[in-house]
Design an enzyme around this catalytic site. Structure first.
Site, PDB file in Angstrom:
ATOM      1  N   TYR A  58     -45.596  48.456   9.700  1.00 33.98           N
ATOM      2  CA  TYR A  58     -45.831  49.749   9.999  1.00 33.98           C
ATOM      3  C   TYR A  58     -47.738  49.653   9.051  1.00 33.98           C
ATOM      4  N   GLN A  78     -25.376  52.936  16.219  1.00 32.48           N
ATOM      5  CA  GLN A  78     -24.329  53.211  17.018  1.00 32.48           C
ATOM      6  C   GLN A  78     -24.799  54.704  16.562  1.00 32.48           C
ATOM      7  N   ARG A 113     -42.781  48.848  -1.168  1.00 34.40           N
ATOM      8  CA  ARG A 113     -41.608  48.085  -0.135  1.00 34.40           C
ATOM      9  C   ARG A 113     -42.526  47.165   0.968  1.00 34.40           C
ATOM     10  N   HIS A 124     -40.458  46.250  13.692  1.00 35.00           N
ATOM     11  CA  HIS A 124     -39.798  47.085  14.711  1.00 35.00           C
ATOM     12  C   HIS A 124     -39.935  46.348  15.703  1.00 35.00           C
ATOM     13  N   GLU A 144     -41.792  46.921   7.269  1.00 37.99           N
ATOM     14  CA  GLU A 144     -41.434  46.941   8.771  1.00 37.99           C
ATOM     15  C   GLU A 144     -42.457  47.022  10.181  1.00 37.99           C
TER      16      GLU A 144
HETATM   17  P1  FAD Z   1      -7.390  52.860  22.167  1.00 37.14           P
HETATM   18  O1  FAD Z   1      -8.481  51.990  21.621  1.00 37.14           O
HETATM   19  O2  FAD Z   1      -7.092  52.170  22.660  1.00 37.14           O
HETATM   20  O3  FAD Z   1      -5.947  52.862  20.897  1.00 37.14           O
HETATM   21  C1  FAD Z   1      -4.777  53.546  21.822  1.00 37.14           C
HETATM   22  C2  FAD Z   1      -3.269  52.802  20.987  1.00 37.14           C
HETATM   23  O4  FAD Z   1      -3.040  53.922  21.276  1.00 37.14           O
HETATM   24  C3  FAD Z   1      -3.390  51.353  21.141  1.00 37.14           C
HETATM   25  O5  FAD Z   1      -3.030  50.945  20.021  1.00 37.14           O
HETATM   26  C4  FAD Z   1      -1.997  51.232  21.965  1.00 37.14           C
HETATM   27  O6  FAD Z   1      -1.534  50.742  21.781  1.00 37.14           O
HETATM   28  C5  FAD Z   1      -1.449  53.068  21.076  1.00 37.14           C
HETATM   29  N1  FAD Z   1      -0.655  53.245  21.743  1.00 37.14           N
HETATM   30  C6  FAD Z   1      -0.431  53.807  23.710  1.00 37.14           C
HETATM   31  N2  FAD Z   1       0.360  54.981  24.257  1.00 37.14           N
HETATM   32  C7  FAD Z   1       1.077  54.548  23.269  1.00 37.14           C
HETATM   33  C8  FAD Z   1       2.639  55.390  23.069  1.00 37.14           C
HETATM   34  N3  FAD Z   1       3.476  55.984  24.385  1.00 37.14           N
HETATM   35  N4  FAD Z   1       3.316  54.867  21.647  1.00 37.14           N
HETATM   36  C9  FAD Z   1       2.853  54.667  20.718  1.00 37.14           C
HETATM   37  N5  FAD Z   1       1.441  54.397  20.852  1.00 37.14           N
HETATM   38  C10 FAD Z   1       1.254  53.553  22.302  1.00 37.14           C
HETATM   39  N6  FAD Z   1     -16.500  50.489  20.507  1.00 37.14           N
HETATM   40  C11 FAD Z   1     -17.379  50.519  19.910  1.00 37.14           C
HETATM   41  O7  FAD Z   1     -17.706  52.188  19.748  1.00 37.14           O
HETATM   42  N7  FAD Z   1     -18.289  49.868  19.444  1.00 37.14           N
HETATM   43  C12 FAD Z   1     -18.033  48.470  20.045  1.00 37.14           C
HETATM   44  O8  FAD Z   1     -19.413  47.418  20.383  1.00 37.14           O
HETATM   45  C13 FAD Z   1     -17.897  48.160  20.596  1.00 37.14           C
HETATM   46  N8  FAD Z   1     -16.342  47.241  21.185  1.00 37.14           N
HETATM   47  C14 FAD Z   1     -16.632  46.958  21.803  1.00 37.14           C
HETATM   48  C15 FAD Z   1     -15.612  45.355  22.834  1.00 37.14           C
HETATM   49  C16 FAD Z   1     -14.714  45.225  22.741  1.00 37.14           C
HETATM   50  C17 FAD Z   1     -14.036  44.048  23.207  1.00 37.14           C
HETATM   51  C18 FAD Z   1     -13.001  46.389  23.110  1.00 37.14           C
HETATM   52  C19 FAD Z   1     -12.417  45.941  23.923  1.00 37.14           C
HETATM   53  C20 FAD Z   1     -13.784  47.776  23.236  1.00 37.14           C
HETATM   54  C21 FAD Z   1     -14.992  47.819  22.151  1.00 37.14           C
HETATM   55  N9  FAD Z   1     -15.528  48.873  21.842  1.00 37.14           N
HETATM   56  C22 FAD Z   1     -16.289  49.437  21.463  1.00 37.14           C
HETATM   57  C23 FAD Z   1     -14.787  50.589  22.603  1.00 37.14           C
HETATM   58  C24 FAD Z   1     -13.657  50.808  21.589  1.00 37.14           C
HETATM   59  O9  FAD Z   1     -12.418  49.660  21.115  1.00 37.14           O
HETATM   60  C25 FAD Z   1     -12.619  52.441  22.368  1.00 37.14           C
HETATM   61  O10 FAD Z   1     -13.844  52.929  22.731  1.00 37.14           O
HETATM   62  C26 FAD Z   1     -11.541  52.481  20.813  1.00 37.14           C
HETATM   63  O11 FAD Z   1     -10.830  51.667  20.358  1.00 37.14           O
HETATM   64  C27 FAD Z   1     -10.922  53.278  21.685  1.00 37.14           C
HETATM   65  O12 FAD Z   1     -10.100  54.550  20.549  1.00 37.14           O
HETATM   66  P2  FAD Z   1      -9.019  54.760  20.629  1.00 37.14           P
HETATM   67  O13 FAD Z   1      -8.004  55.242  20.200  1.00 37.14           O
HETATM   68  O14 FAD Z   1      -9.018  56.580  21.778  1.00 37.14           O
HETATM   69  O15 FAD Z   1      -7.908  54.092  22.252  1.00 37.14           O
HETATM   70  P1  NAP Z   2     -18.345  50.332  30.679  1.00 40.35           P
HETATM   71  O1  NAP Z   2     -19.678  50.357  29.832  1.00 40.35           O
HETATM   72  O2  NAP Z   2     -18.629  51.772  31.437  1.00 40.35           O
HETATM   73  O3  NAP Z   2     -19.043  48.857  32.271  1.00 40.35           O
HETATM   74  C1  NAP Z   2     -18.176  48.977  33.029  1.00 40.35           C
HETATM   75  C2  NAP Z   2     -18.712  48.149  34.296  1.00 40.35           C
HETATM   76  O4  NAP Z   2     -17.356  48.091  34.647  1.00 40.35           O
HETATM   77  C3  NAP Z   2     -19.919  48.129  34.358  1.00 40.35           C
HETATM   78  O5  NAP Z   2     -21.072  46.924  34.358  1.00 40.35           O
HETATM   79  C4  NAP Z   2     -19.123  48.809  35.829  1.00 40.35           C
HETATM   80  O6  NAP Z   2     -20.288  48.321  36.983  1.00 40.35           O
HETATM   81  C5  NAP Z   2     -18.412  47.785  36.188  1.00 40.35           C
HETATM   82  N1  NAP Z   2     -16.876  48.509  37.193  1.00 40.35           N
HETATM   83  C6  NAP Z   2     -16.643  50.017  36.823  1.00 40.35           C
HETATM   84  N2  NAP Z   2     -15.543  50.066  37.744  1.00 40.35           N
HETATM   85  C7  NAP Z   2     -15.296  49.333  38.914  1.00 40.35           C
HETATM   86  C8  NAP Z   2     -15.190  48.454  39.843  1.00 40.35           C
HETATM   87  N3  NAP Z   2     -14.010  49.857  40.471  1.00 40.35           N
HETATM   88  N4  NAP Z   2     -14.950  47.501  40.458  1.00 40.35           N
HETATM   89  C9  NAP Z   2     -15.924  46.727  39.664  1.00 40.35           C
HETATM   90  N5  NAP Z   2     -16.637  47.500  39.004  1.00 40.35           N
HETATM   91  C10 NAP Z   2     -16.826  47.923  38.606  1.00 40.35           C
HETATM   92  O7  NAP Z   2     -17.189  50.334  30.427  1.00 40.35           O
HETATM   93  P2  NAP Z   2     -16.518  49.074  29.310  1.00 40.35           P
HETATM   94  O8  NAP Z   2     -17.532  47.814  29.416  1.00 40.35           O
HETATM   95  O9  NAP Z   2     -15.448  48.209  29.720  1.00 40.35           O
HETATM   96  O10 NAP Z   2     -16.654  49.705  27.845  1.00 40.35           O
HETATM   97  C11 NAP Z   2     -16.212  50.532  27.688  1.00 40.35           C
HETATM   98  C12 NAP Z   2     -16.550  51.916  26.600  1.00 40.35           C
HETATM   99  O11 NAP Z   2     -16.944  50.664  25.807  1.00 40.35           O
HETATM  100  C13 NAP Z   2     -17.624  51.267  26.819  1.00 40.35           C
HETATM  101  O12 NAP Z   2     -18.422  52.868  27.336  1.00 40.35           O
HETATM  102  C14 NAP Z   2     -18.741  51.215  25.586  1.00 40.35           C
HETATM  103  O13 NAP Z   2     -19.331  52.808  25.173  1.00 40.35           O
HETATM  104  C15 NAP Z   2     -18.233  50.652  24.202  1.00 40.35           C
HETATM  105  N6  NAP Z   2     -18.346  49.879  23.889  1.00 40.35           N
HETATM  106  C16 NAP Z   2     -19.683  49.406  23.275  1.00 40.35           C
HETATM  107  C17 NAP Z   2     -20.248  48.500  23.091  1.00 40.35           C
HETATM  108  C18 NAP Z   2     -21.530  48.061  22.091  1.00 40.35           C
HETATM  109  O14 NAP Z   2     -21.738  46.834  22.081  1.00 40.35           O
HETATM  110  N7  NAP Z   2     -21.550  49.349  21.671  1.00 40.35           N
HETATM  111  C19 NAP Z   2     -19.617  47.146  23.299  1.00 40.35           C
HETATM  112  C20 NAP Z   2     -18.237  47.065  24.161  1.00 40.35           C
HETATM  113  C21 NAP Z   2     -18.142  48.350  24.201  1.00 40.35           C
HETATM  114  P3  NAP Z   2     -20.494  49.060  38.014  1.00 40.35           P
HETATM  115  O15 NAP Z   2     -20.412  49.872  38.963  1.00 40.35           O
HETATM  116  O16 NAP Z   2     -22.201  48.625  38.058  1.00 40.35           O
HETATM  117  O17 NAP Z   2     -19.850  46.865  39.270  1.00 40.35           O
HETATM  118 FE1  SF4 Z   3     -24.595  52.875  11.020  1.00 45.66          FE
HETATM  119 FE2  SF4 Z   3     -21.995  53.757  10.643  1.00 45.66          FE
HETATM  120 FE3  SF4 Z   3     -22.399  51.672  12.446  1.00 45.66          FE
HETATM  121 FE4  SF4 Z   3     -23.001  51.874   9.571  1.00 45.66          FE
HETATM  122  S1  SF4 Z   3     -21.134  51.922  10.718  1.00 45.66           S
HETATM  123  S2  SF4 Z   3     -24.865  50.890  11.570  1.00 45.66           S
HETATM  124  S3  SF4 Z   3     -24.418  53.000   9.185  1.00 45.66           S
HETATM  125  S4  SF4 Z   3     -23.115  53.907  13.003  1.00 45.66           S
END
Ligand code: FAD
Ligand code: NAP
Ligand code: SF4
Length: 682
Positions: free
Chosen positions: A171, A344, A219, A257, A169
């Site tokens: 080191y 993460q 390693r 790294h 890695e």
């Molecule tokens: P949600 O995932 O929004 O779930 C809420 C649920 O509640 C939904 O299934 C909805 O249908 C249900 N619901 C709403 N209202 C009602 C109701 N009245 N009755 C019954 N059910 C209801 N996060 C990461 O940490 N790492 C990532 O790499 C990552 N990548 C992402 C990529 C994409 C494309 C997207 C869209 C999201 C990503 N996220 C990632 C974000 C992550 O998915 C969200 O932070 C997470 O799903 C939030 O969880 P939650 O349970 O709070 O809400």
């Molecule tokens: P986000 O990271 O908060 O990004 C939102 C984007 O929208 C920003 O680029 C912001 O940039 C823009 N924006 C916000 N308000 C706006 C407005 N009114 N008009 C136009 N642009 C606007 O949120 P997200 O991409 O929706 O992701 C949601 C969460 O999912 C994130 O917090 C992230 O942690 C998680 N997630 C994580 C991963 C991962 O790989 N770890 C991947 C996907 C999602 P400007 O304001 O500069 O335009």
């Molecule tokens: Fe790290 Fe858990 Fe994500 Fe695996 S699932 S990479 S152990 S945070």
């Protein structure tokens, strides 16, 4: 003859090392948890390792401990010295009480040290640390070797079953091995033989110091993945020499790294590097360990069945599920909480000097603080929303003995995670939903799909407590023409809406990046290891030092513009260990990234913006909105108005978690953590 394990027989077969027998072929690889550096954390570390030993890990390797001060990763970092022996006893006793075996990793950071005492083979600065190293003198090299041997004897005195000498890695030991960082012309550089001397002498003097009945793992960096790294003939010669010097096991290390090739993030194909371990194995007589992106029992068993390695090392999978081995032994593979390689909560936290945890298992490295005990008063609890927050909460509540009804509006569990797993390179995320699906069955949660519950239904249910986990809805920005037919939301796109050949994406957060990847990728290279290697320029080390060549441009599905209002680099807020991979991938897919954008309007001509005071029209087929989210909490106020409010967060009432609680900076890590912590209290 020991009995043959009915499940995964290669993986679960014992390994006789002469003086000690490992109970299976699984090494829990070294991981820095952040608990190594303070002696007062020895109890927490002991509980963390004991849980993994109880779960059946064959050989545990600790996080890295420096053999001397210059080898610290950080000022006052973990170091193995005579005065540390007593604290380490707590760890080794706890592991042995569970029938486990544990080795201490000795890691000298070299020029990766984050302090001014940094030393290396030569004074070549590292691109990832600010301190220029001092070249060790010949005497300094000798003293460093003796420090490794002395630290190994302290490890033996502390009850460890062995040590792992960190030679990969990038080191210190690796820095001596590669011409990239070793410019010396004395007895420790100038030729491959002399560059190898430090590694071989460390193994030799360590073996001499600890005697024959002690495991010495070396390693070894099979692929440096940096320019001017080692050549394959040098790697093989080193392996033979460390074997002759007394190593018991050779463990595979992949990539420095500072390498610009990802080696463990989720978009790296599973087992992408086991070919290199297989290539080394015929050249040595001691067991070799395969590593990197191994996370499932069937996959690990197949690596051994093919003869690619004698053991398999997994590190993060043991954060995700301490019972990984036990479940594999019992044929309960579908109950394993699989590591999705997101980094993460583990590596990203480690790099921020925080104690690690795990996105899918918030108890990891927090075992003494976050306990899941049977409920003193079993209650009837409704959880609304089966996204990550609701799933984690509902299943933990049921595990504790509560009667749980989980309501989900959609026709499947997962919430936004269902969208995440459609992104090329995030296929692993489906494993988390497989795990929760099975856990709903094993814990007895009553799941109600296609149930968008309202206040009246919840009131009629007369639940003792209600958990609102309704997540988020996408933000609709106030842009003139936002309701134009060429505008799509990220949900529609990821769910398969037809998208034209040119696209502008509004918003460059995590989701904007993921959607850009989705729209430009023709086929996920995560699922095709050869395509992935070509895309990242990984080659055989046979003739190419460091095993890297120029990456090939992948085929591109669409022309994409990724936009944000903020000035500065796009993706600056992405995670430390994976953000650079996303940025590099989009650059390779030809995505135009534009910052400082003002959105003027959307009409039949496309998206009109102003950048640096100049108007510009992006004549695109579609505009995809990825502008963040807002909490979906319509139920909260009416429910609270109707029933007893939770006063201390531990009893009946209405509780809000995940995106429904706070949408800003929401990720699945926070959603699951909140869900489990609430469930542990209720
Ligand atoms: P949600 O995932 O929004 O779930 C809420 C649920 O509640 C939904 O299934 C909805 O249908 C249900 N619901 C709403 N209202 C009602 C109701 N009245 N009755 C019954 N059910 C209801 N996060 C990461 O940490 N790492 C990532 O790499 C990552 N990548 C992402 C990529 C994409 C494309 C997207 C869209 C999201 C990503 N996220 C990632 C974000 C992550 O998915 C969200 O932070 C997470 O799903 C939030 O969880 P939650 O349970 O709070 O809400
Ligand atoms: P986000 O990271 O908060 O990004 C939102 C984007 O929208 C920003 O680029 C912001 O940039 C823009 N924006 C916000 N308000 C706006 C407005 N009114 N008009 C136009 N642009 C606007 O949120 P997200 O991409 O929706 O992701 C949601 C969460 O999912 C994130 O917090 C992230 O942690 C998680 N997630 C994580 C991963 C991962 O790989 N770890 C991947 C996907 C999602 P400007 O304001 O500069 O335009
Ligand atoms: Fe790290 Fe858990 Fe994500 Fe695996 S699932 S990479 S152990 S945070």
């Amino acid at each position: 003859m020991p009995p043959v394990a009915p499940h995964h027989p290669h993986l679960l077969a014992p390994l006789d090392l002469g003086h000690v027998t490992l109970r299976n072929r699984v090494v829990m690889g070294s991981m820095h948890t952040g608990l190594e550096d303070r002696r007062r954390d020895a109890g927490r570390l002991a509980a963390y390792f004991a849980e993994r030993a109880r779960g059946g890990a064959g050989l545990i390797v600790t996080g890295g401990y420096a053999p001397n001060r210059s080898g610290w990763l950080l000022p006052l970092g973990g170091r193995m010295s005579a005065s540390a022996v007593r604290h380490h006893r707590r760890i080794t006793d706890a592991v042995h009480a569970e029938g486990g075996r544990i080795a201490l990793q000795l890691l000298h950071a070299g020029r990766y040290a984050y302090h001014p005492l940094s030393v290396s083979a030569s004074d070549v600065p590292s691109p990832i640390t600010p301190f220029r190293p001092r070249a060790l003198s010949g005497w300094g090299v000798e003293r460093t070797i003796d420090d490794f041997a002395a630290a190994a004897t302290h490890a033996r005195d502390a009850g460890y079953d062995g040590v792992e000498i960190m030679g990969s890695e990038g080191y210190l030991v690796n820095q001596f091995l590669a011409p990239r960082t070793n410019r010396r012309t004395d007895a420790w550089g100038g030729t491959p033989e002399r560059r190898r001397r430090l590694a071989v002498e460390i193994v030799r003097r360590t073996r001499d110091a600890v005697g024959p009945d002690f495991v010495v793992v070396y390693r070894l960096s099979l692929l440096d993945l940096v320019p001017d790294g080692q050549r394959w003939d040098e790697v093989v010669a080193l392996a033979r020499e460390v074997e002759a010097a007394g190593a018991s096991i050779i463990s595979s290390g992949i990539g420095w790294h500072e390498s610009r090739v990802p080696t463990i993030v989720t978009s790296v194909p599973r087992g992408a590097f086991t070919w290199a371990t297989a290539k080394l194995r015929p050249h040595v007589g001691i067991p070799v360990v395969a590593a990197n992106r191994v996370n499932g029992p069937a996959q690990a068993d197949a690596i051994l069945a093919r003869g690619d390695a004698d053991l398999v090392s997994m590190a993060r999978p043991f954060l995700a599920d301490p019972e990984w081995i036990r479940k594999a032994e019992q044929g309960r593979d579908d109950e394993i909480n699989t590591c999705i390689a997101c980094n993460q909560a583990c590596l990203d936290r480690a790099f921020a000097n925080r104690t690690v945890s795990c996105l899918v298992n918030p108890r990891a490295a927090h075992e003494t603080e976050l306990t899941i005990a049977p409920a003193t008063t079993p209650r009837r609890i409704a959880v609304v929303g089966a996204g990550p927050a609701g799933l984690a909460c509902a299943t933990t509540l049921a595990e504790r003995g509560h009667a749980v009804d989980l309501f989900e509006a959609g026709d499947a569990i997962g919430g936004q995670f269902r969208l995440a797993m459609r992104v090329p390179g995030k296929e692993e995320f489906a494993e988390t939903l497989r795990y929760f699906g099975r856990r709903i069955e094993t814990t007895g949660v009553a799941l109600h799909l296609d149930h968008a519950v309202d206040v009246a239904t919840l009131r009629a249910g007369a639940f003792d407590a209600i958990v609102v986990a309704t997540g988020v809805r996408p933000r609709v920005p106030a842009i003139d023409g936002i309701d134009h037919p060429r505008v799509l939301g990220y949900r529609e796109v990821l769910e398969g809406a037809r998208v034209g050949g040119s696209v502008a994406i509004i918003g460059a957060g995590g989701i904007g990046f993921d959607v850009a990847e989705f729209l430009t990728t023709t086929a996920s290279s995560t699922l095709d290891a050869d395509a992935w290697r070509r895309e990242w320029g990984v080659t055989d080390t046979e003739h190419q030092r460091g095993a890297i060549v120029a990456p090939e441009r992948p085929p591109v599905a669409r022309r994409v513009h990724l936009l944000q209002r903020r000035t500065g680099r796009l993706g600056a807020g992405l995670a430390r260990t994976s953000g650079w991979v996303h940025r590099a991938s989009l650059r390779r897919h030809g995505v135009e990234m534009v910052a400082g954008v003002a959105y003027d309007r959307i009409d039949d001509d496309g998206l009109h913006v102003t950048v640096d005071g100049r108007p510009r029209t992006l004549a695109v087929d579609h505009v995809v909105v990825c502008a963040g989210q807002e909490s979906r909490r319509d139920l909260v106020a009416p429910l609270r108005a109707a029933g007893p409010e939770a006063t201390d967060g531990t009893g009946p009432g209405v509780h809000v978690i995940g995106g429904a609680d706070v949408a800003a900076e929401l990720d699945a890590q926070r959603a699951i953590d909140q869900g489990v912590r609430l469930a542990a209290r209720l």
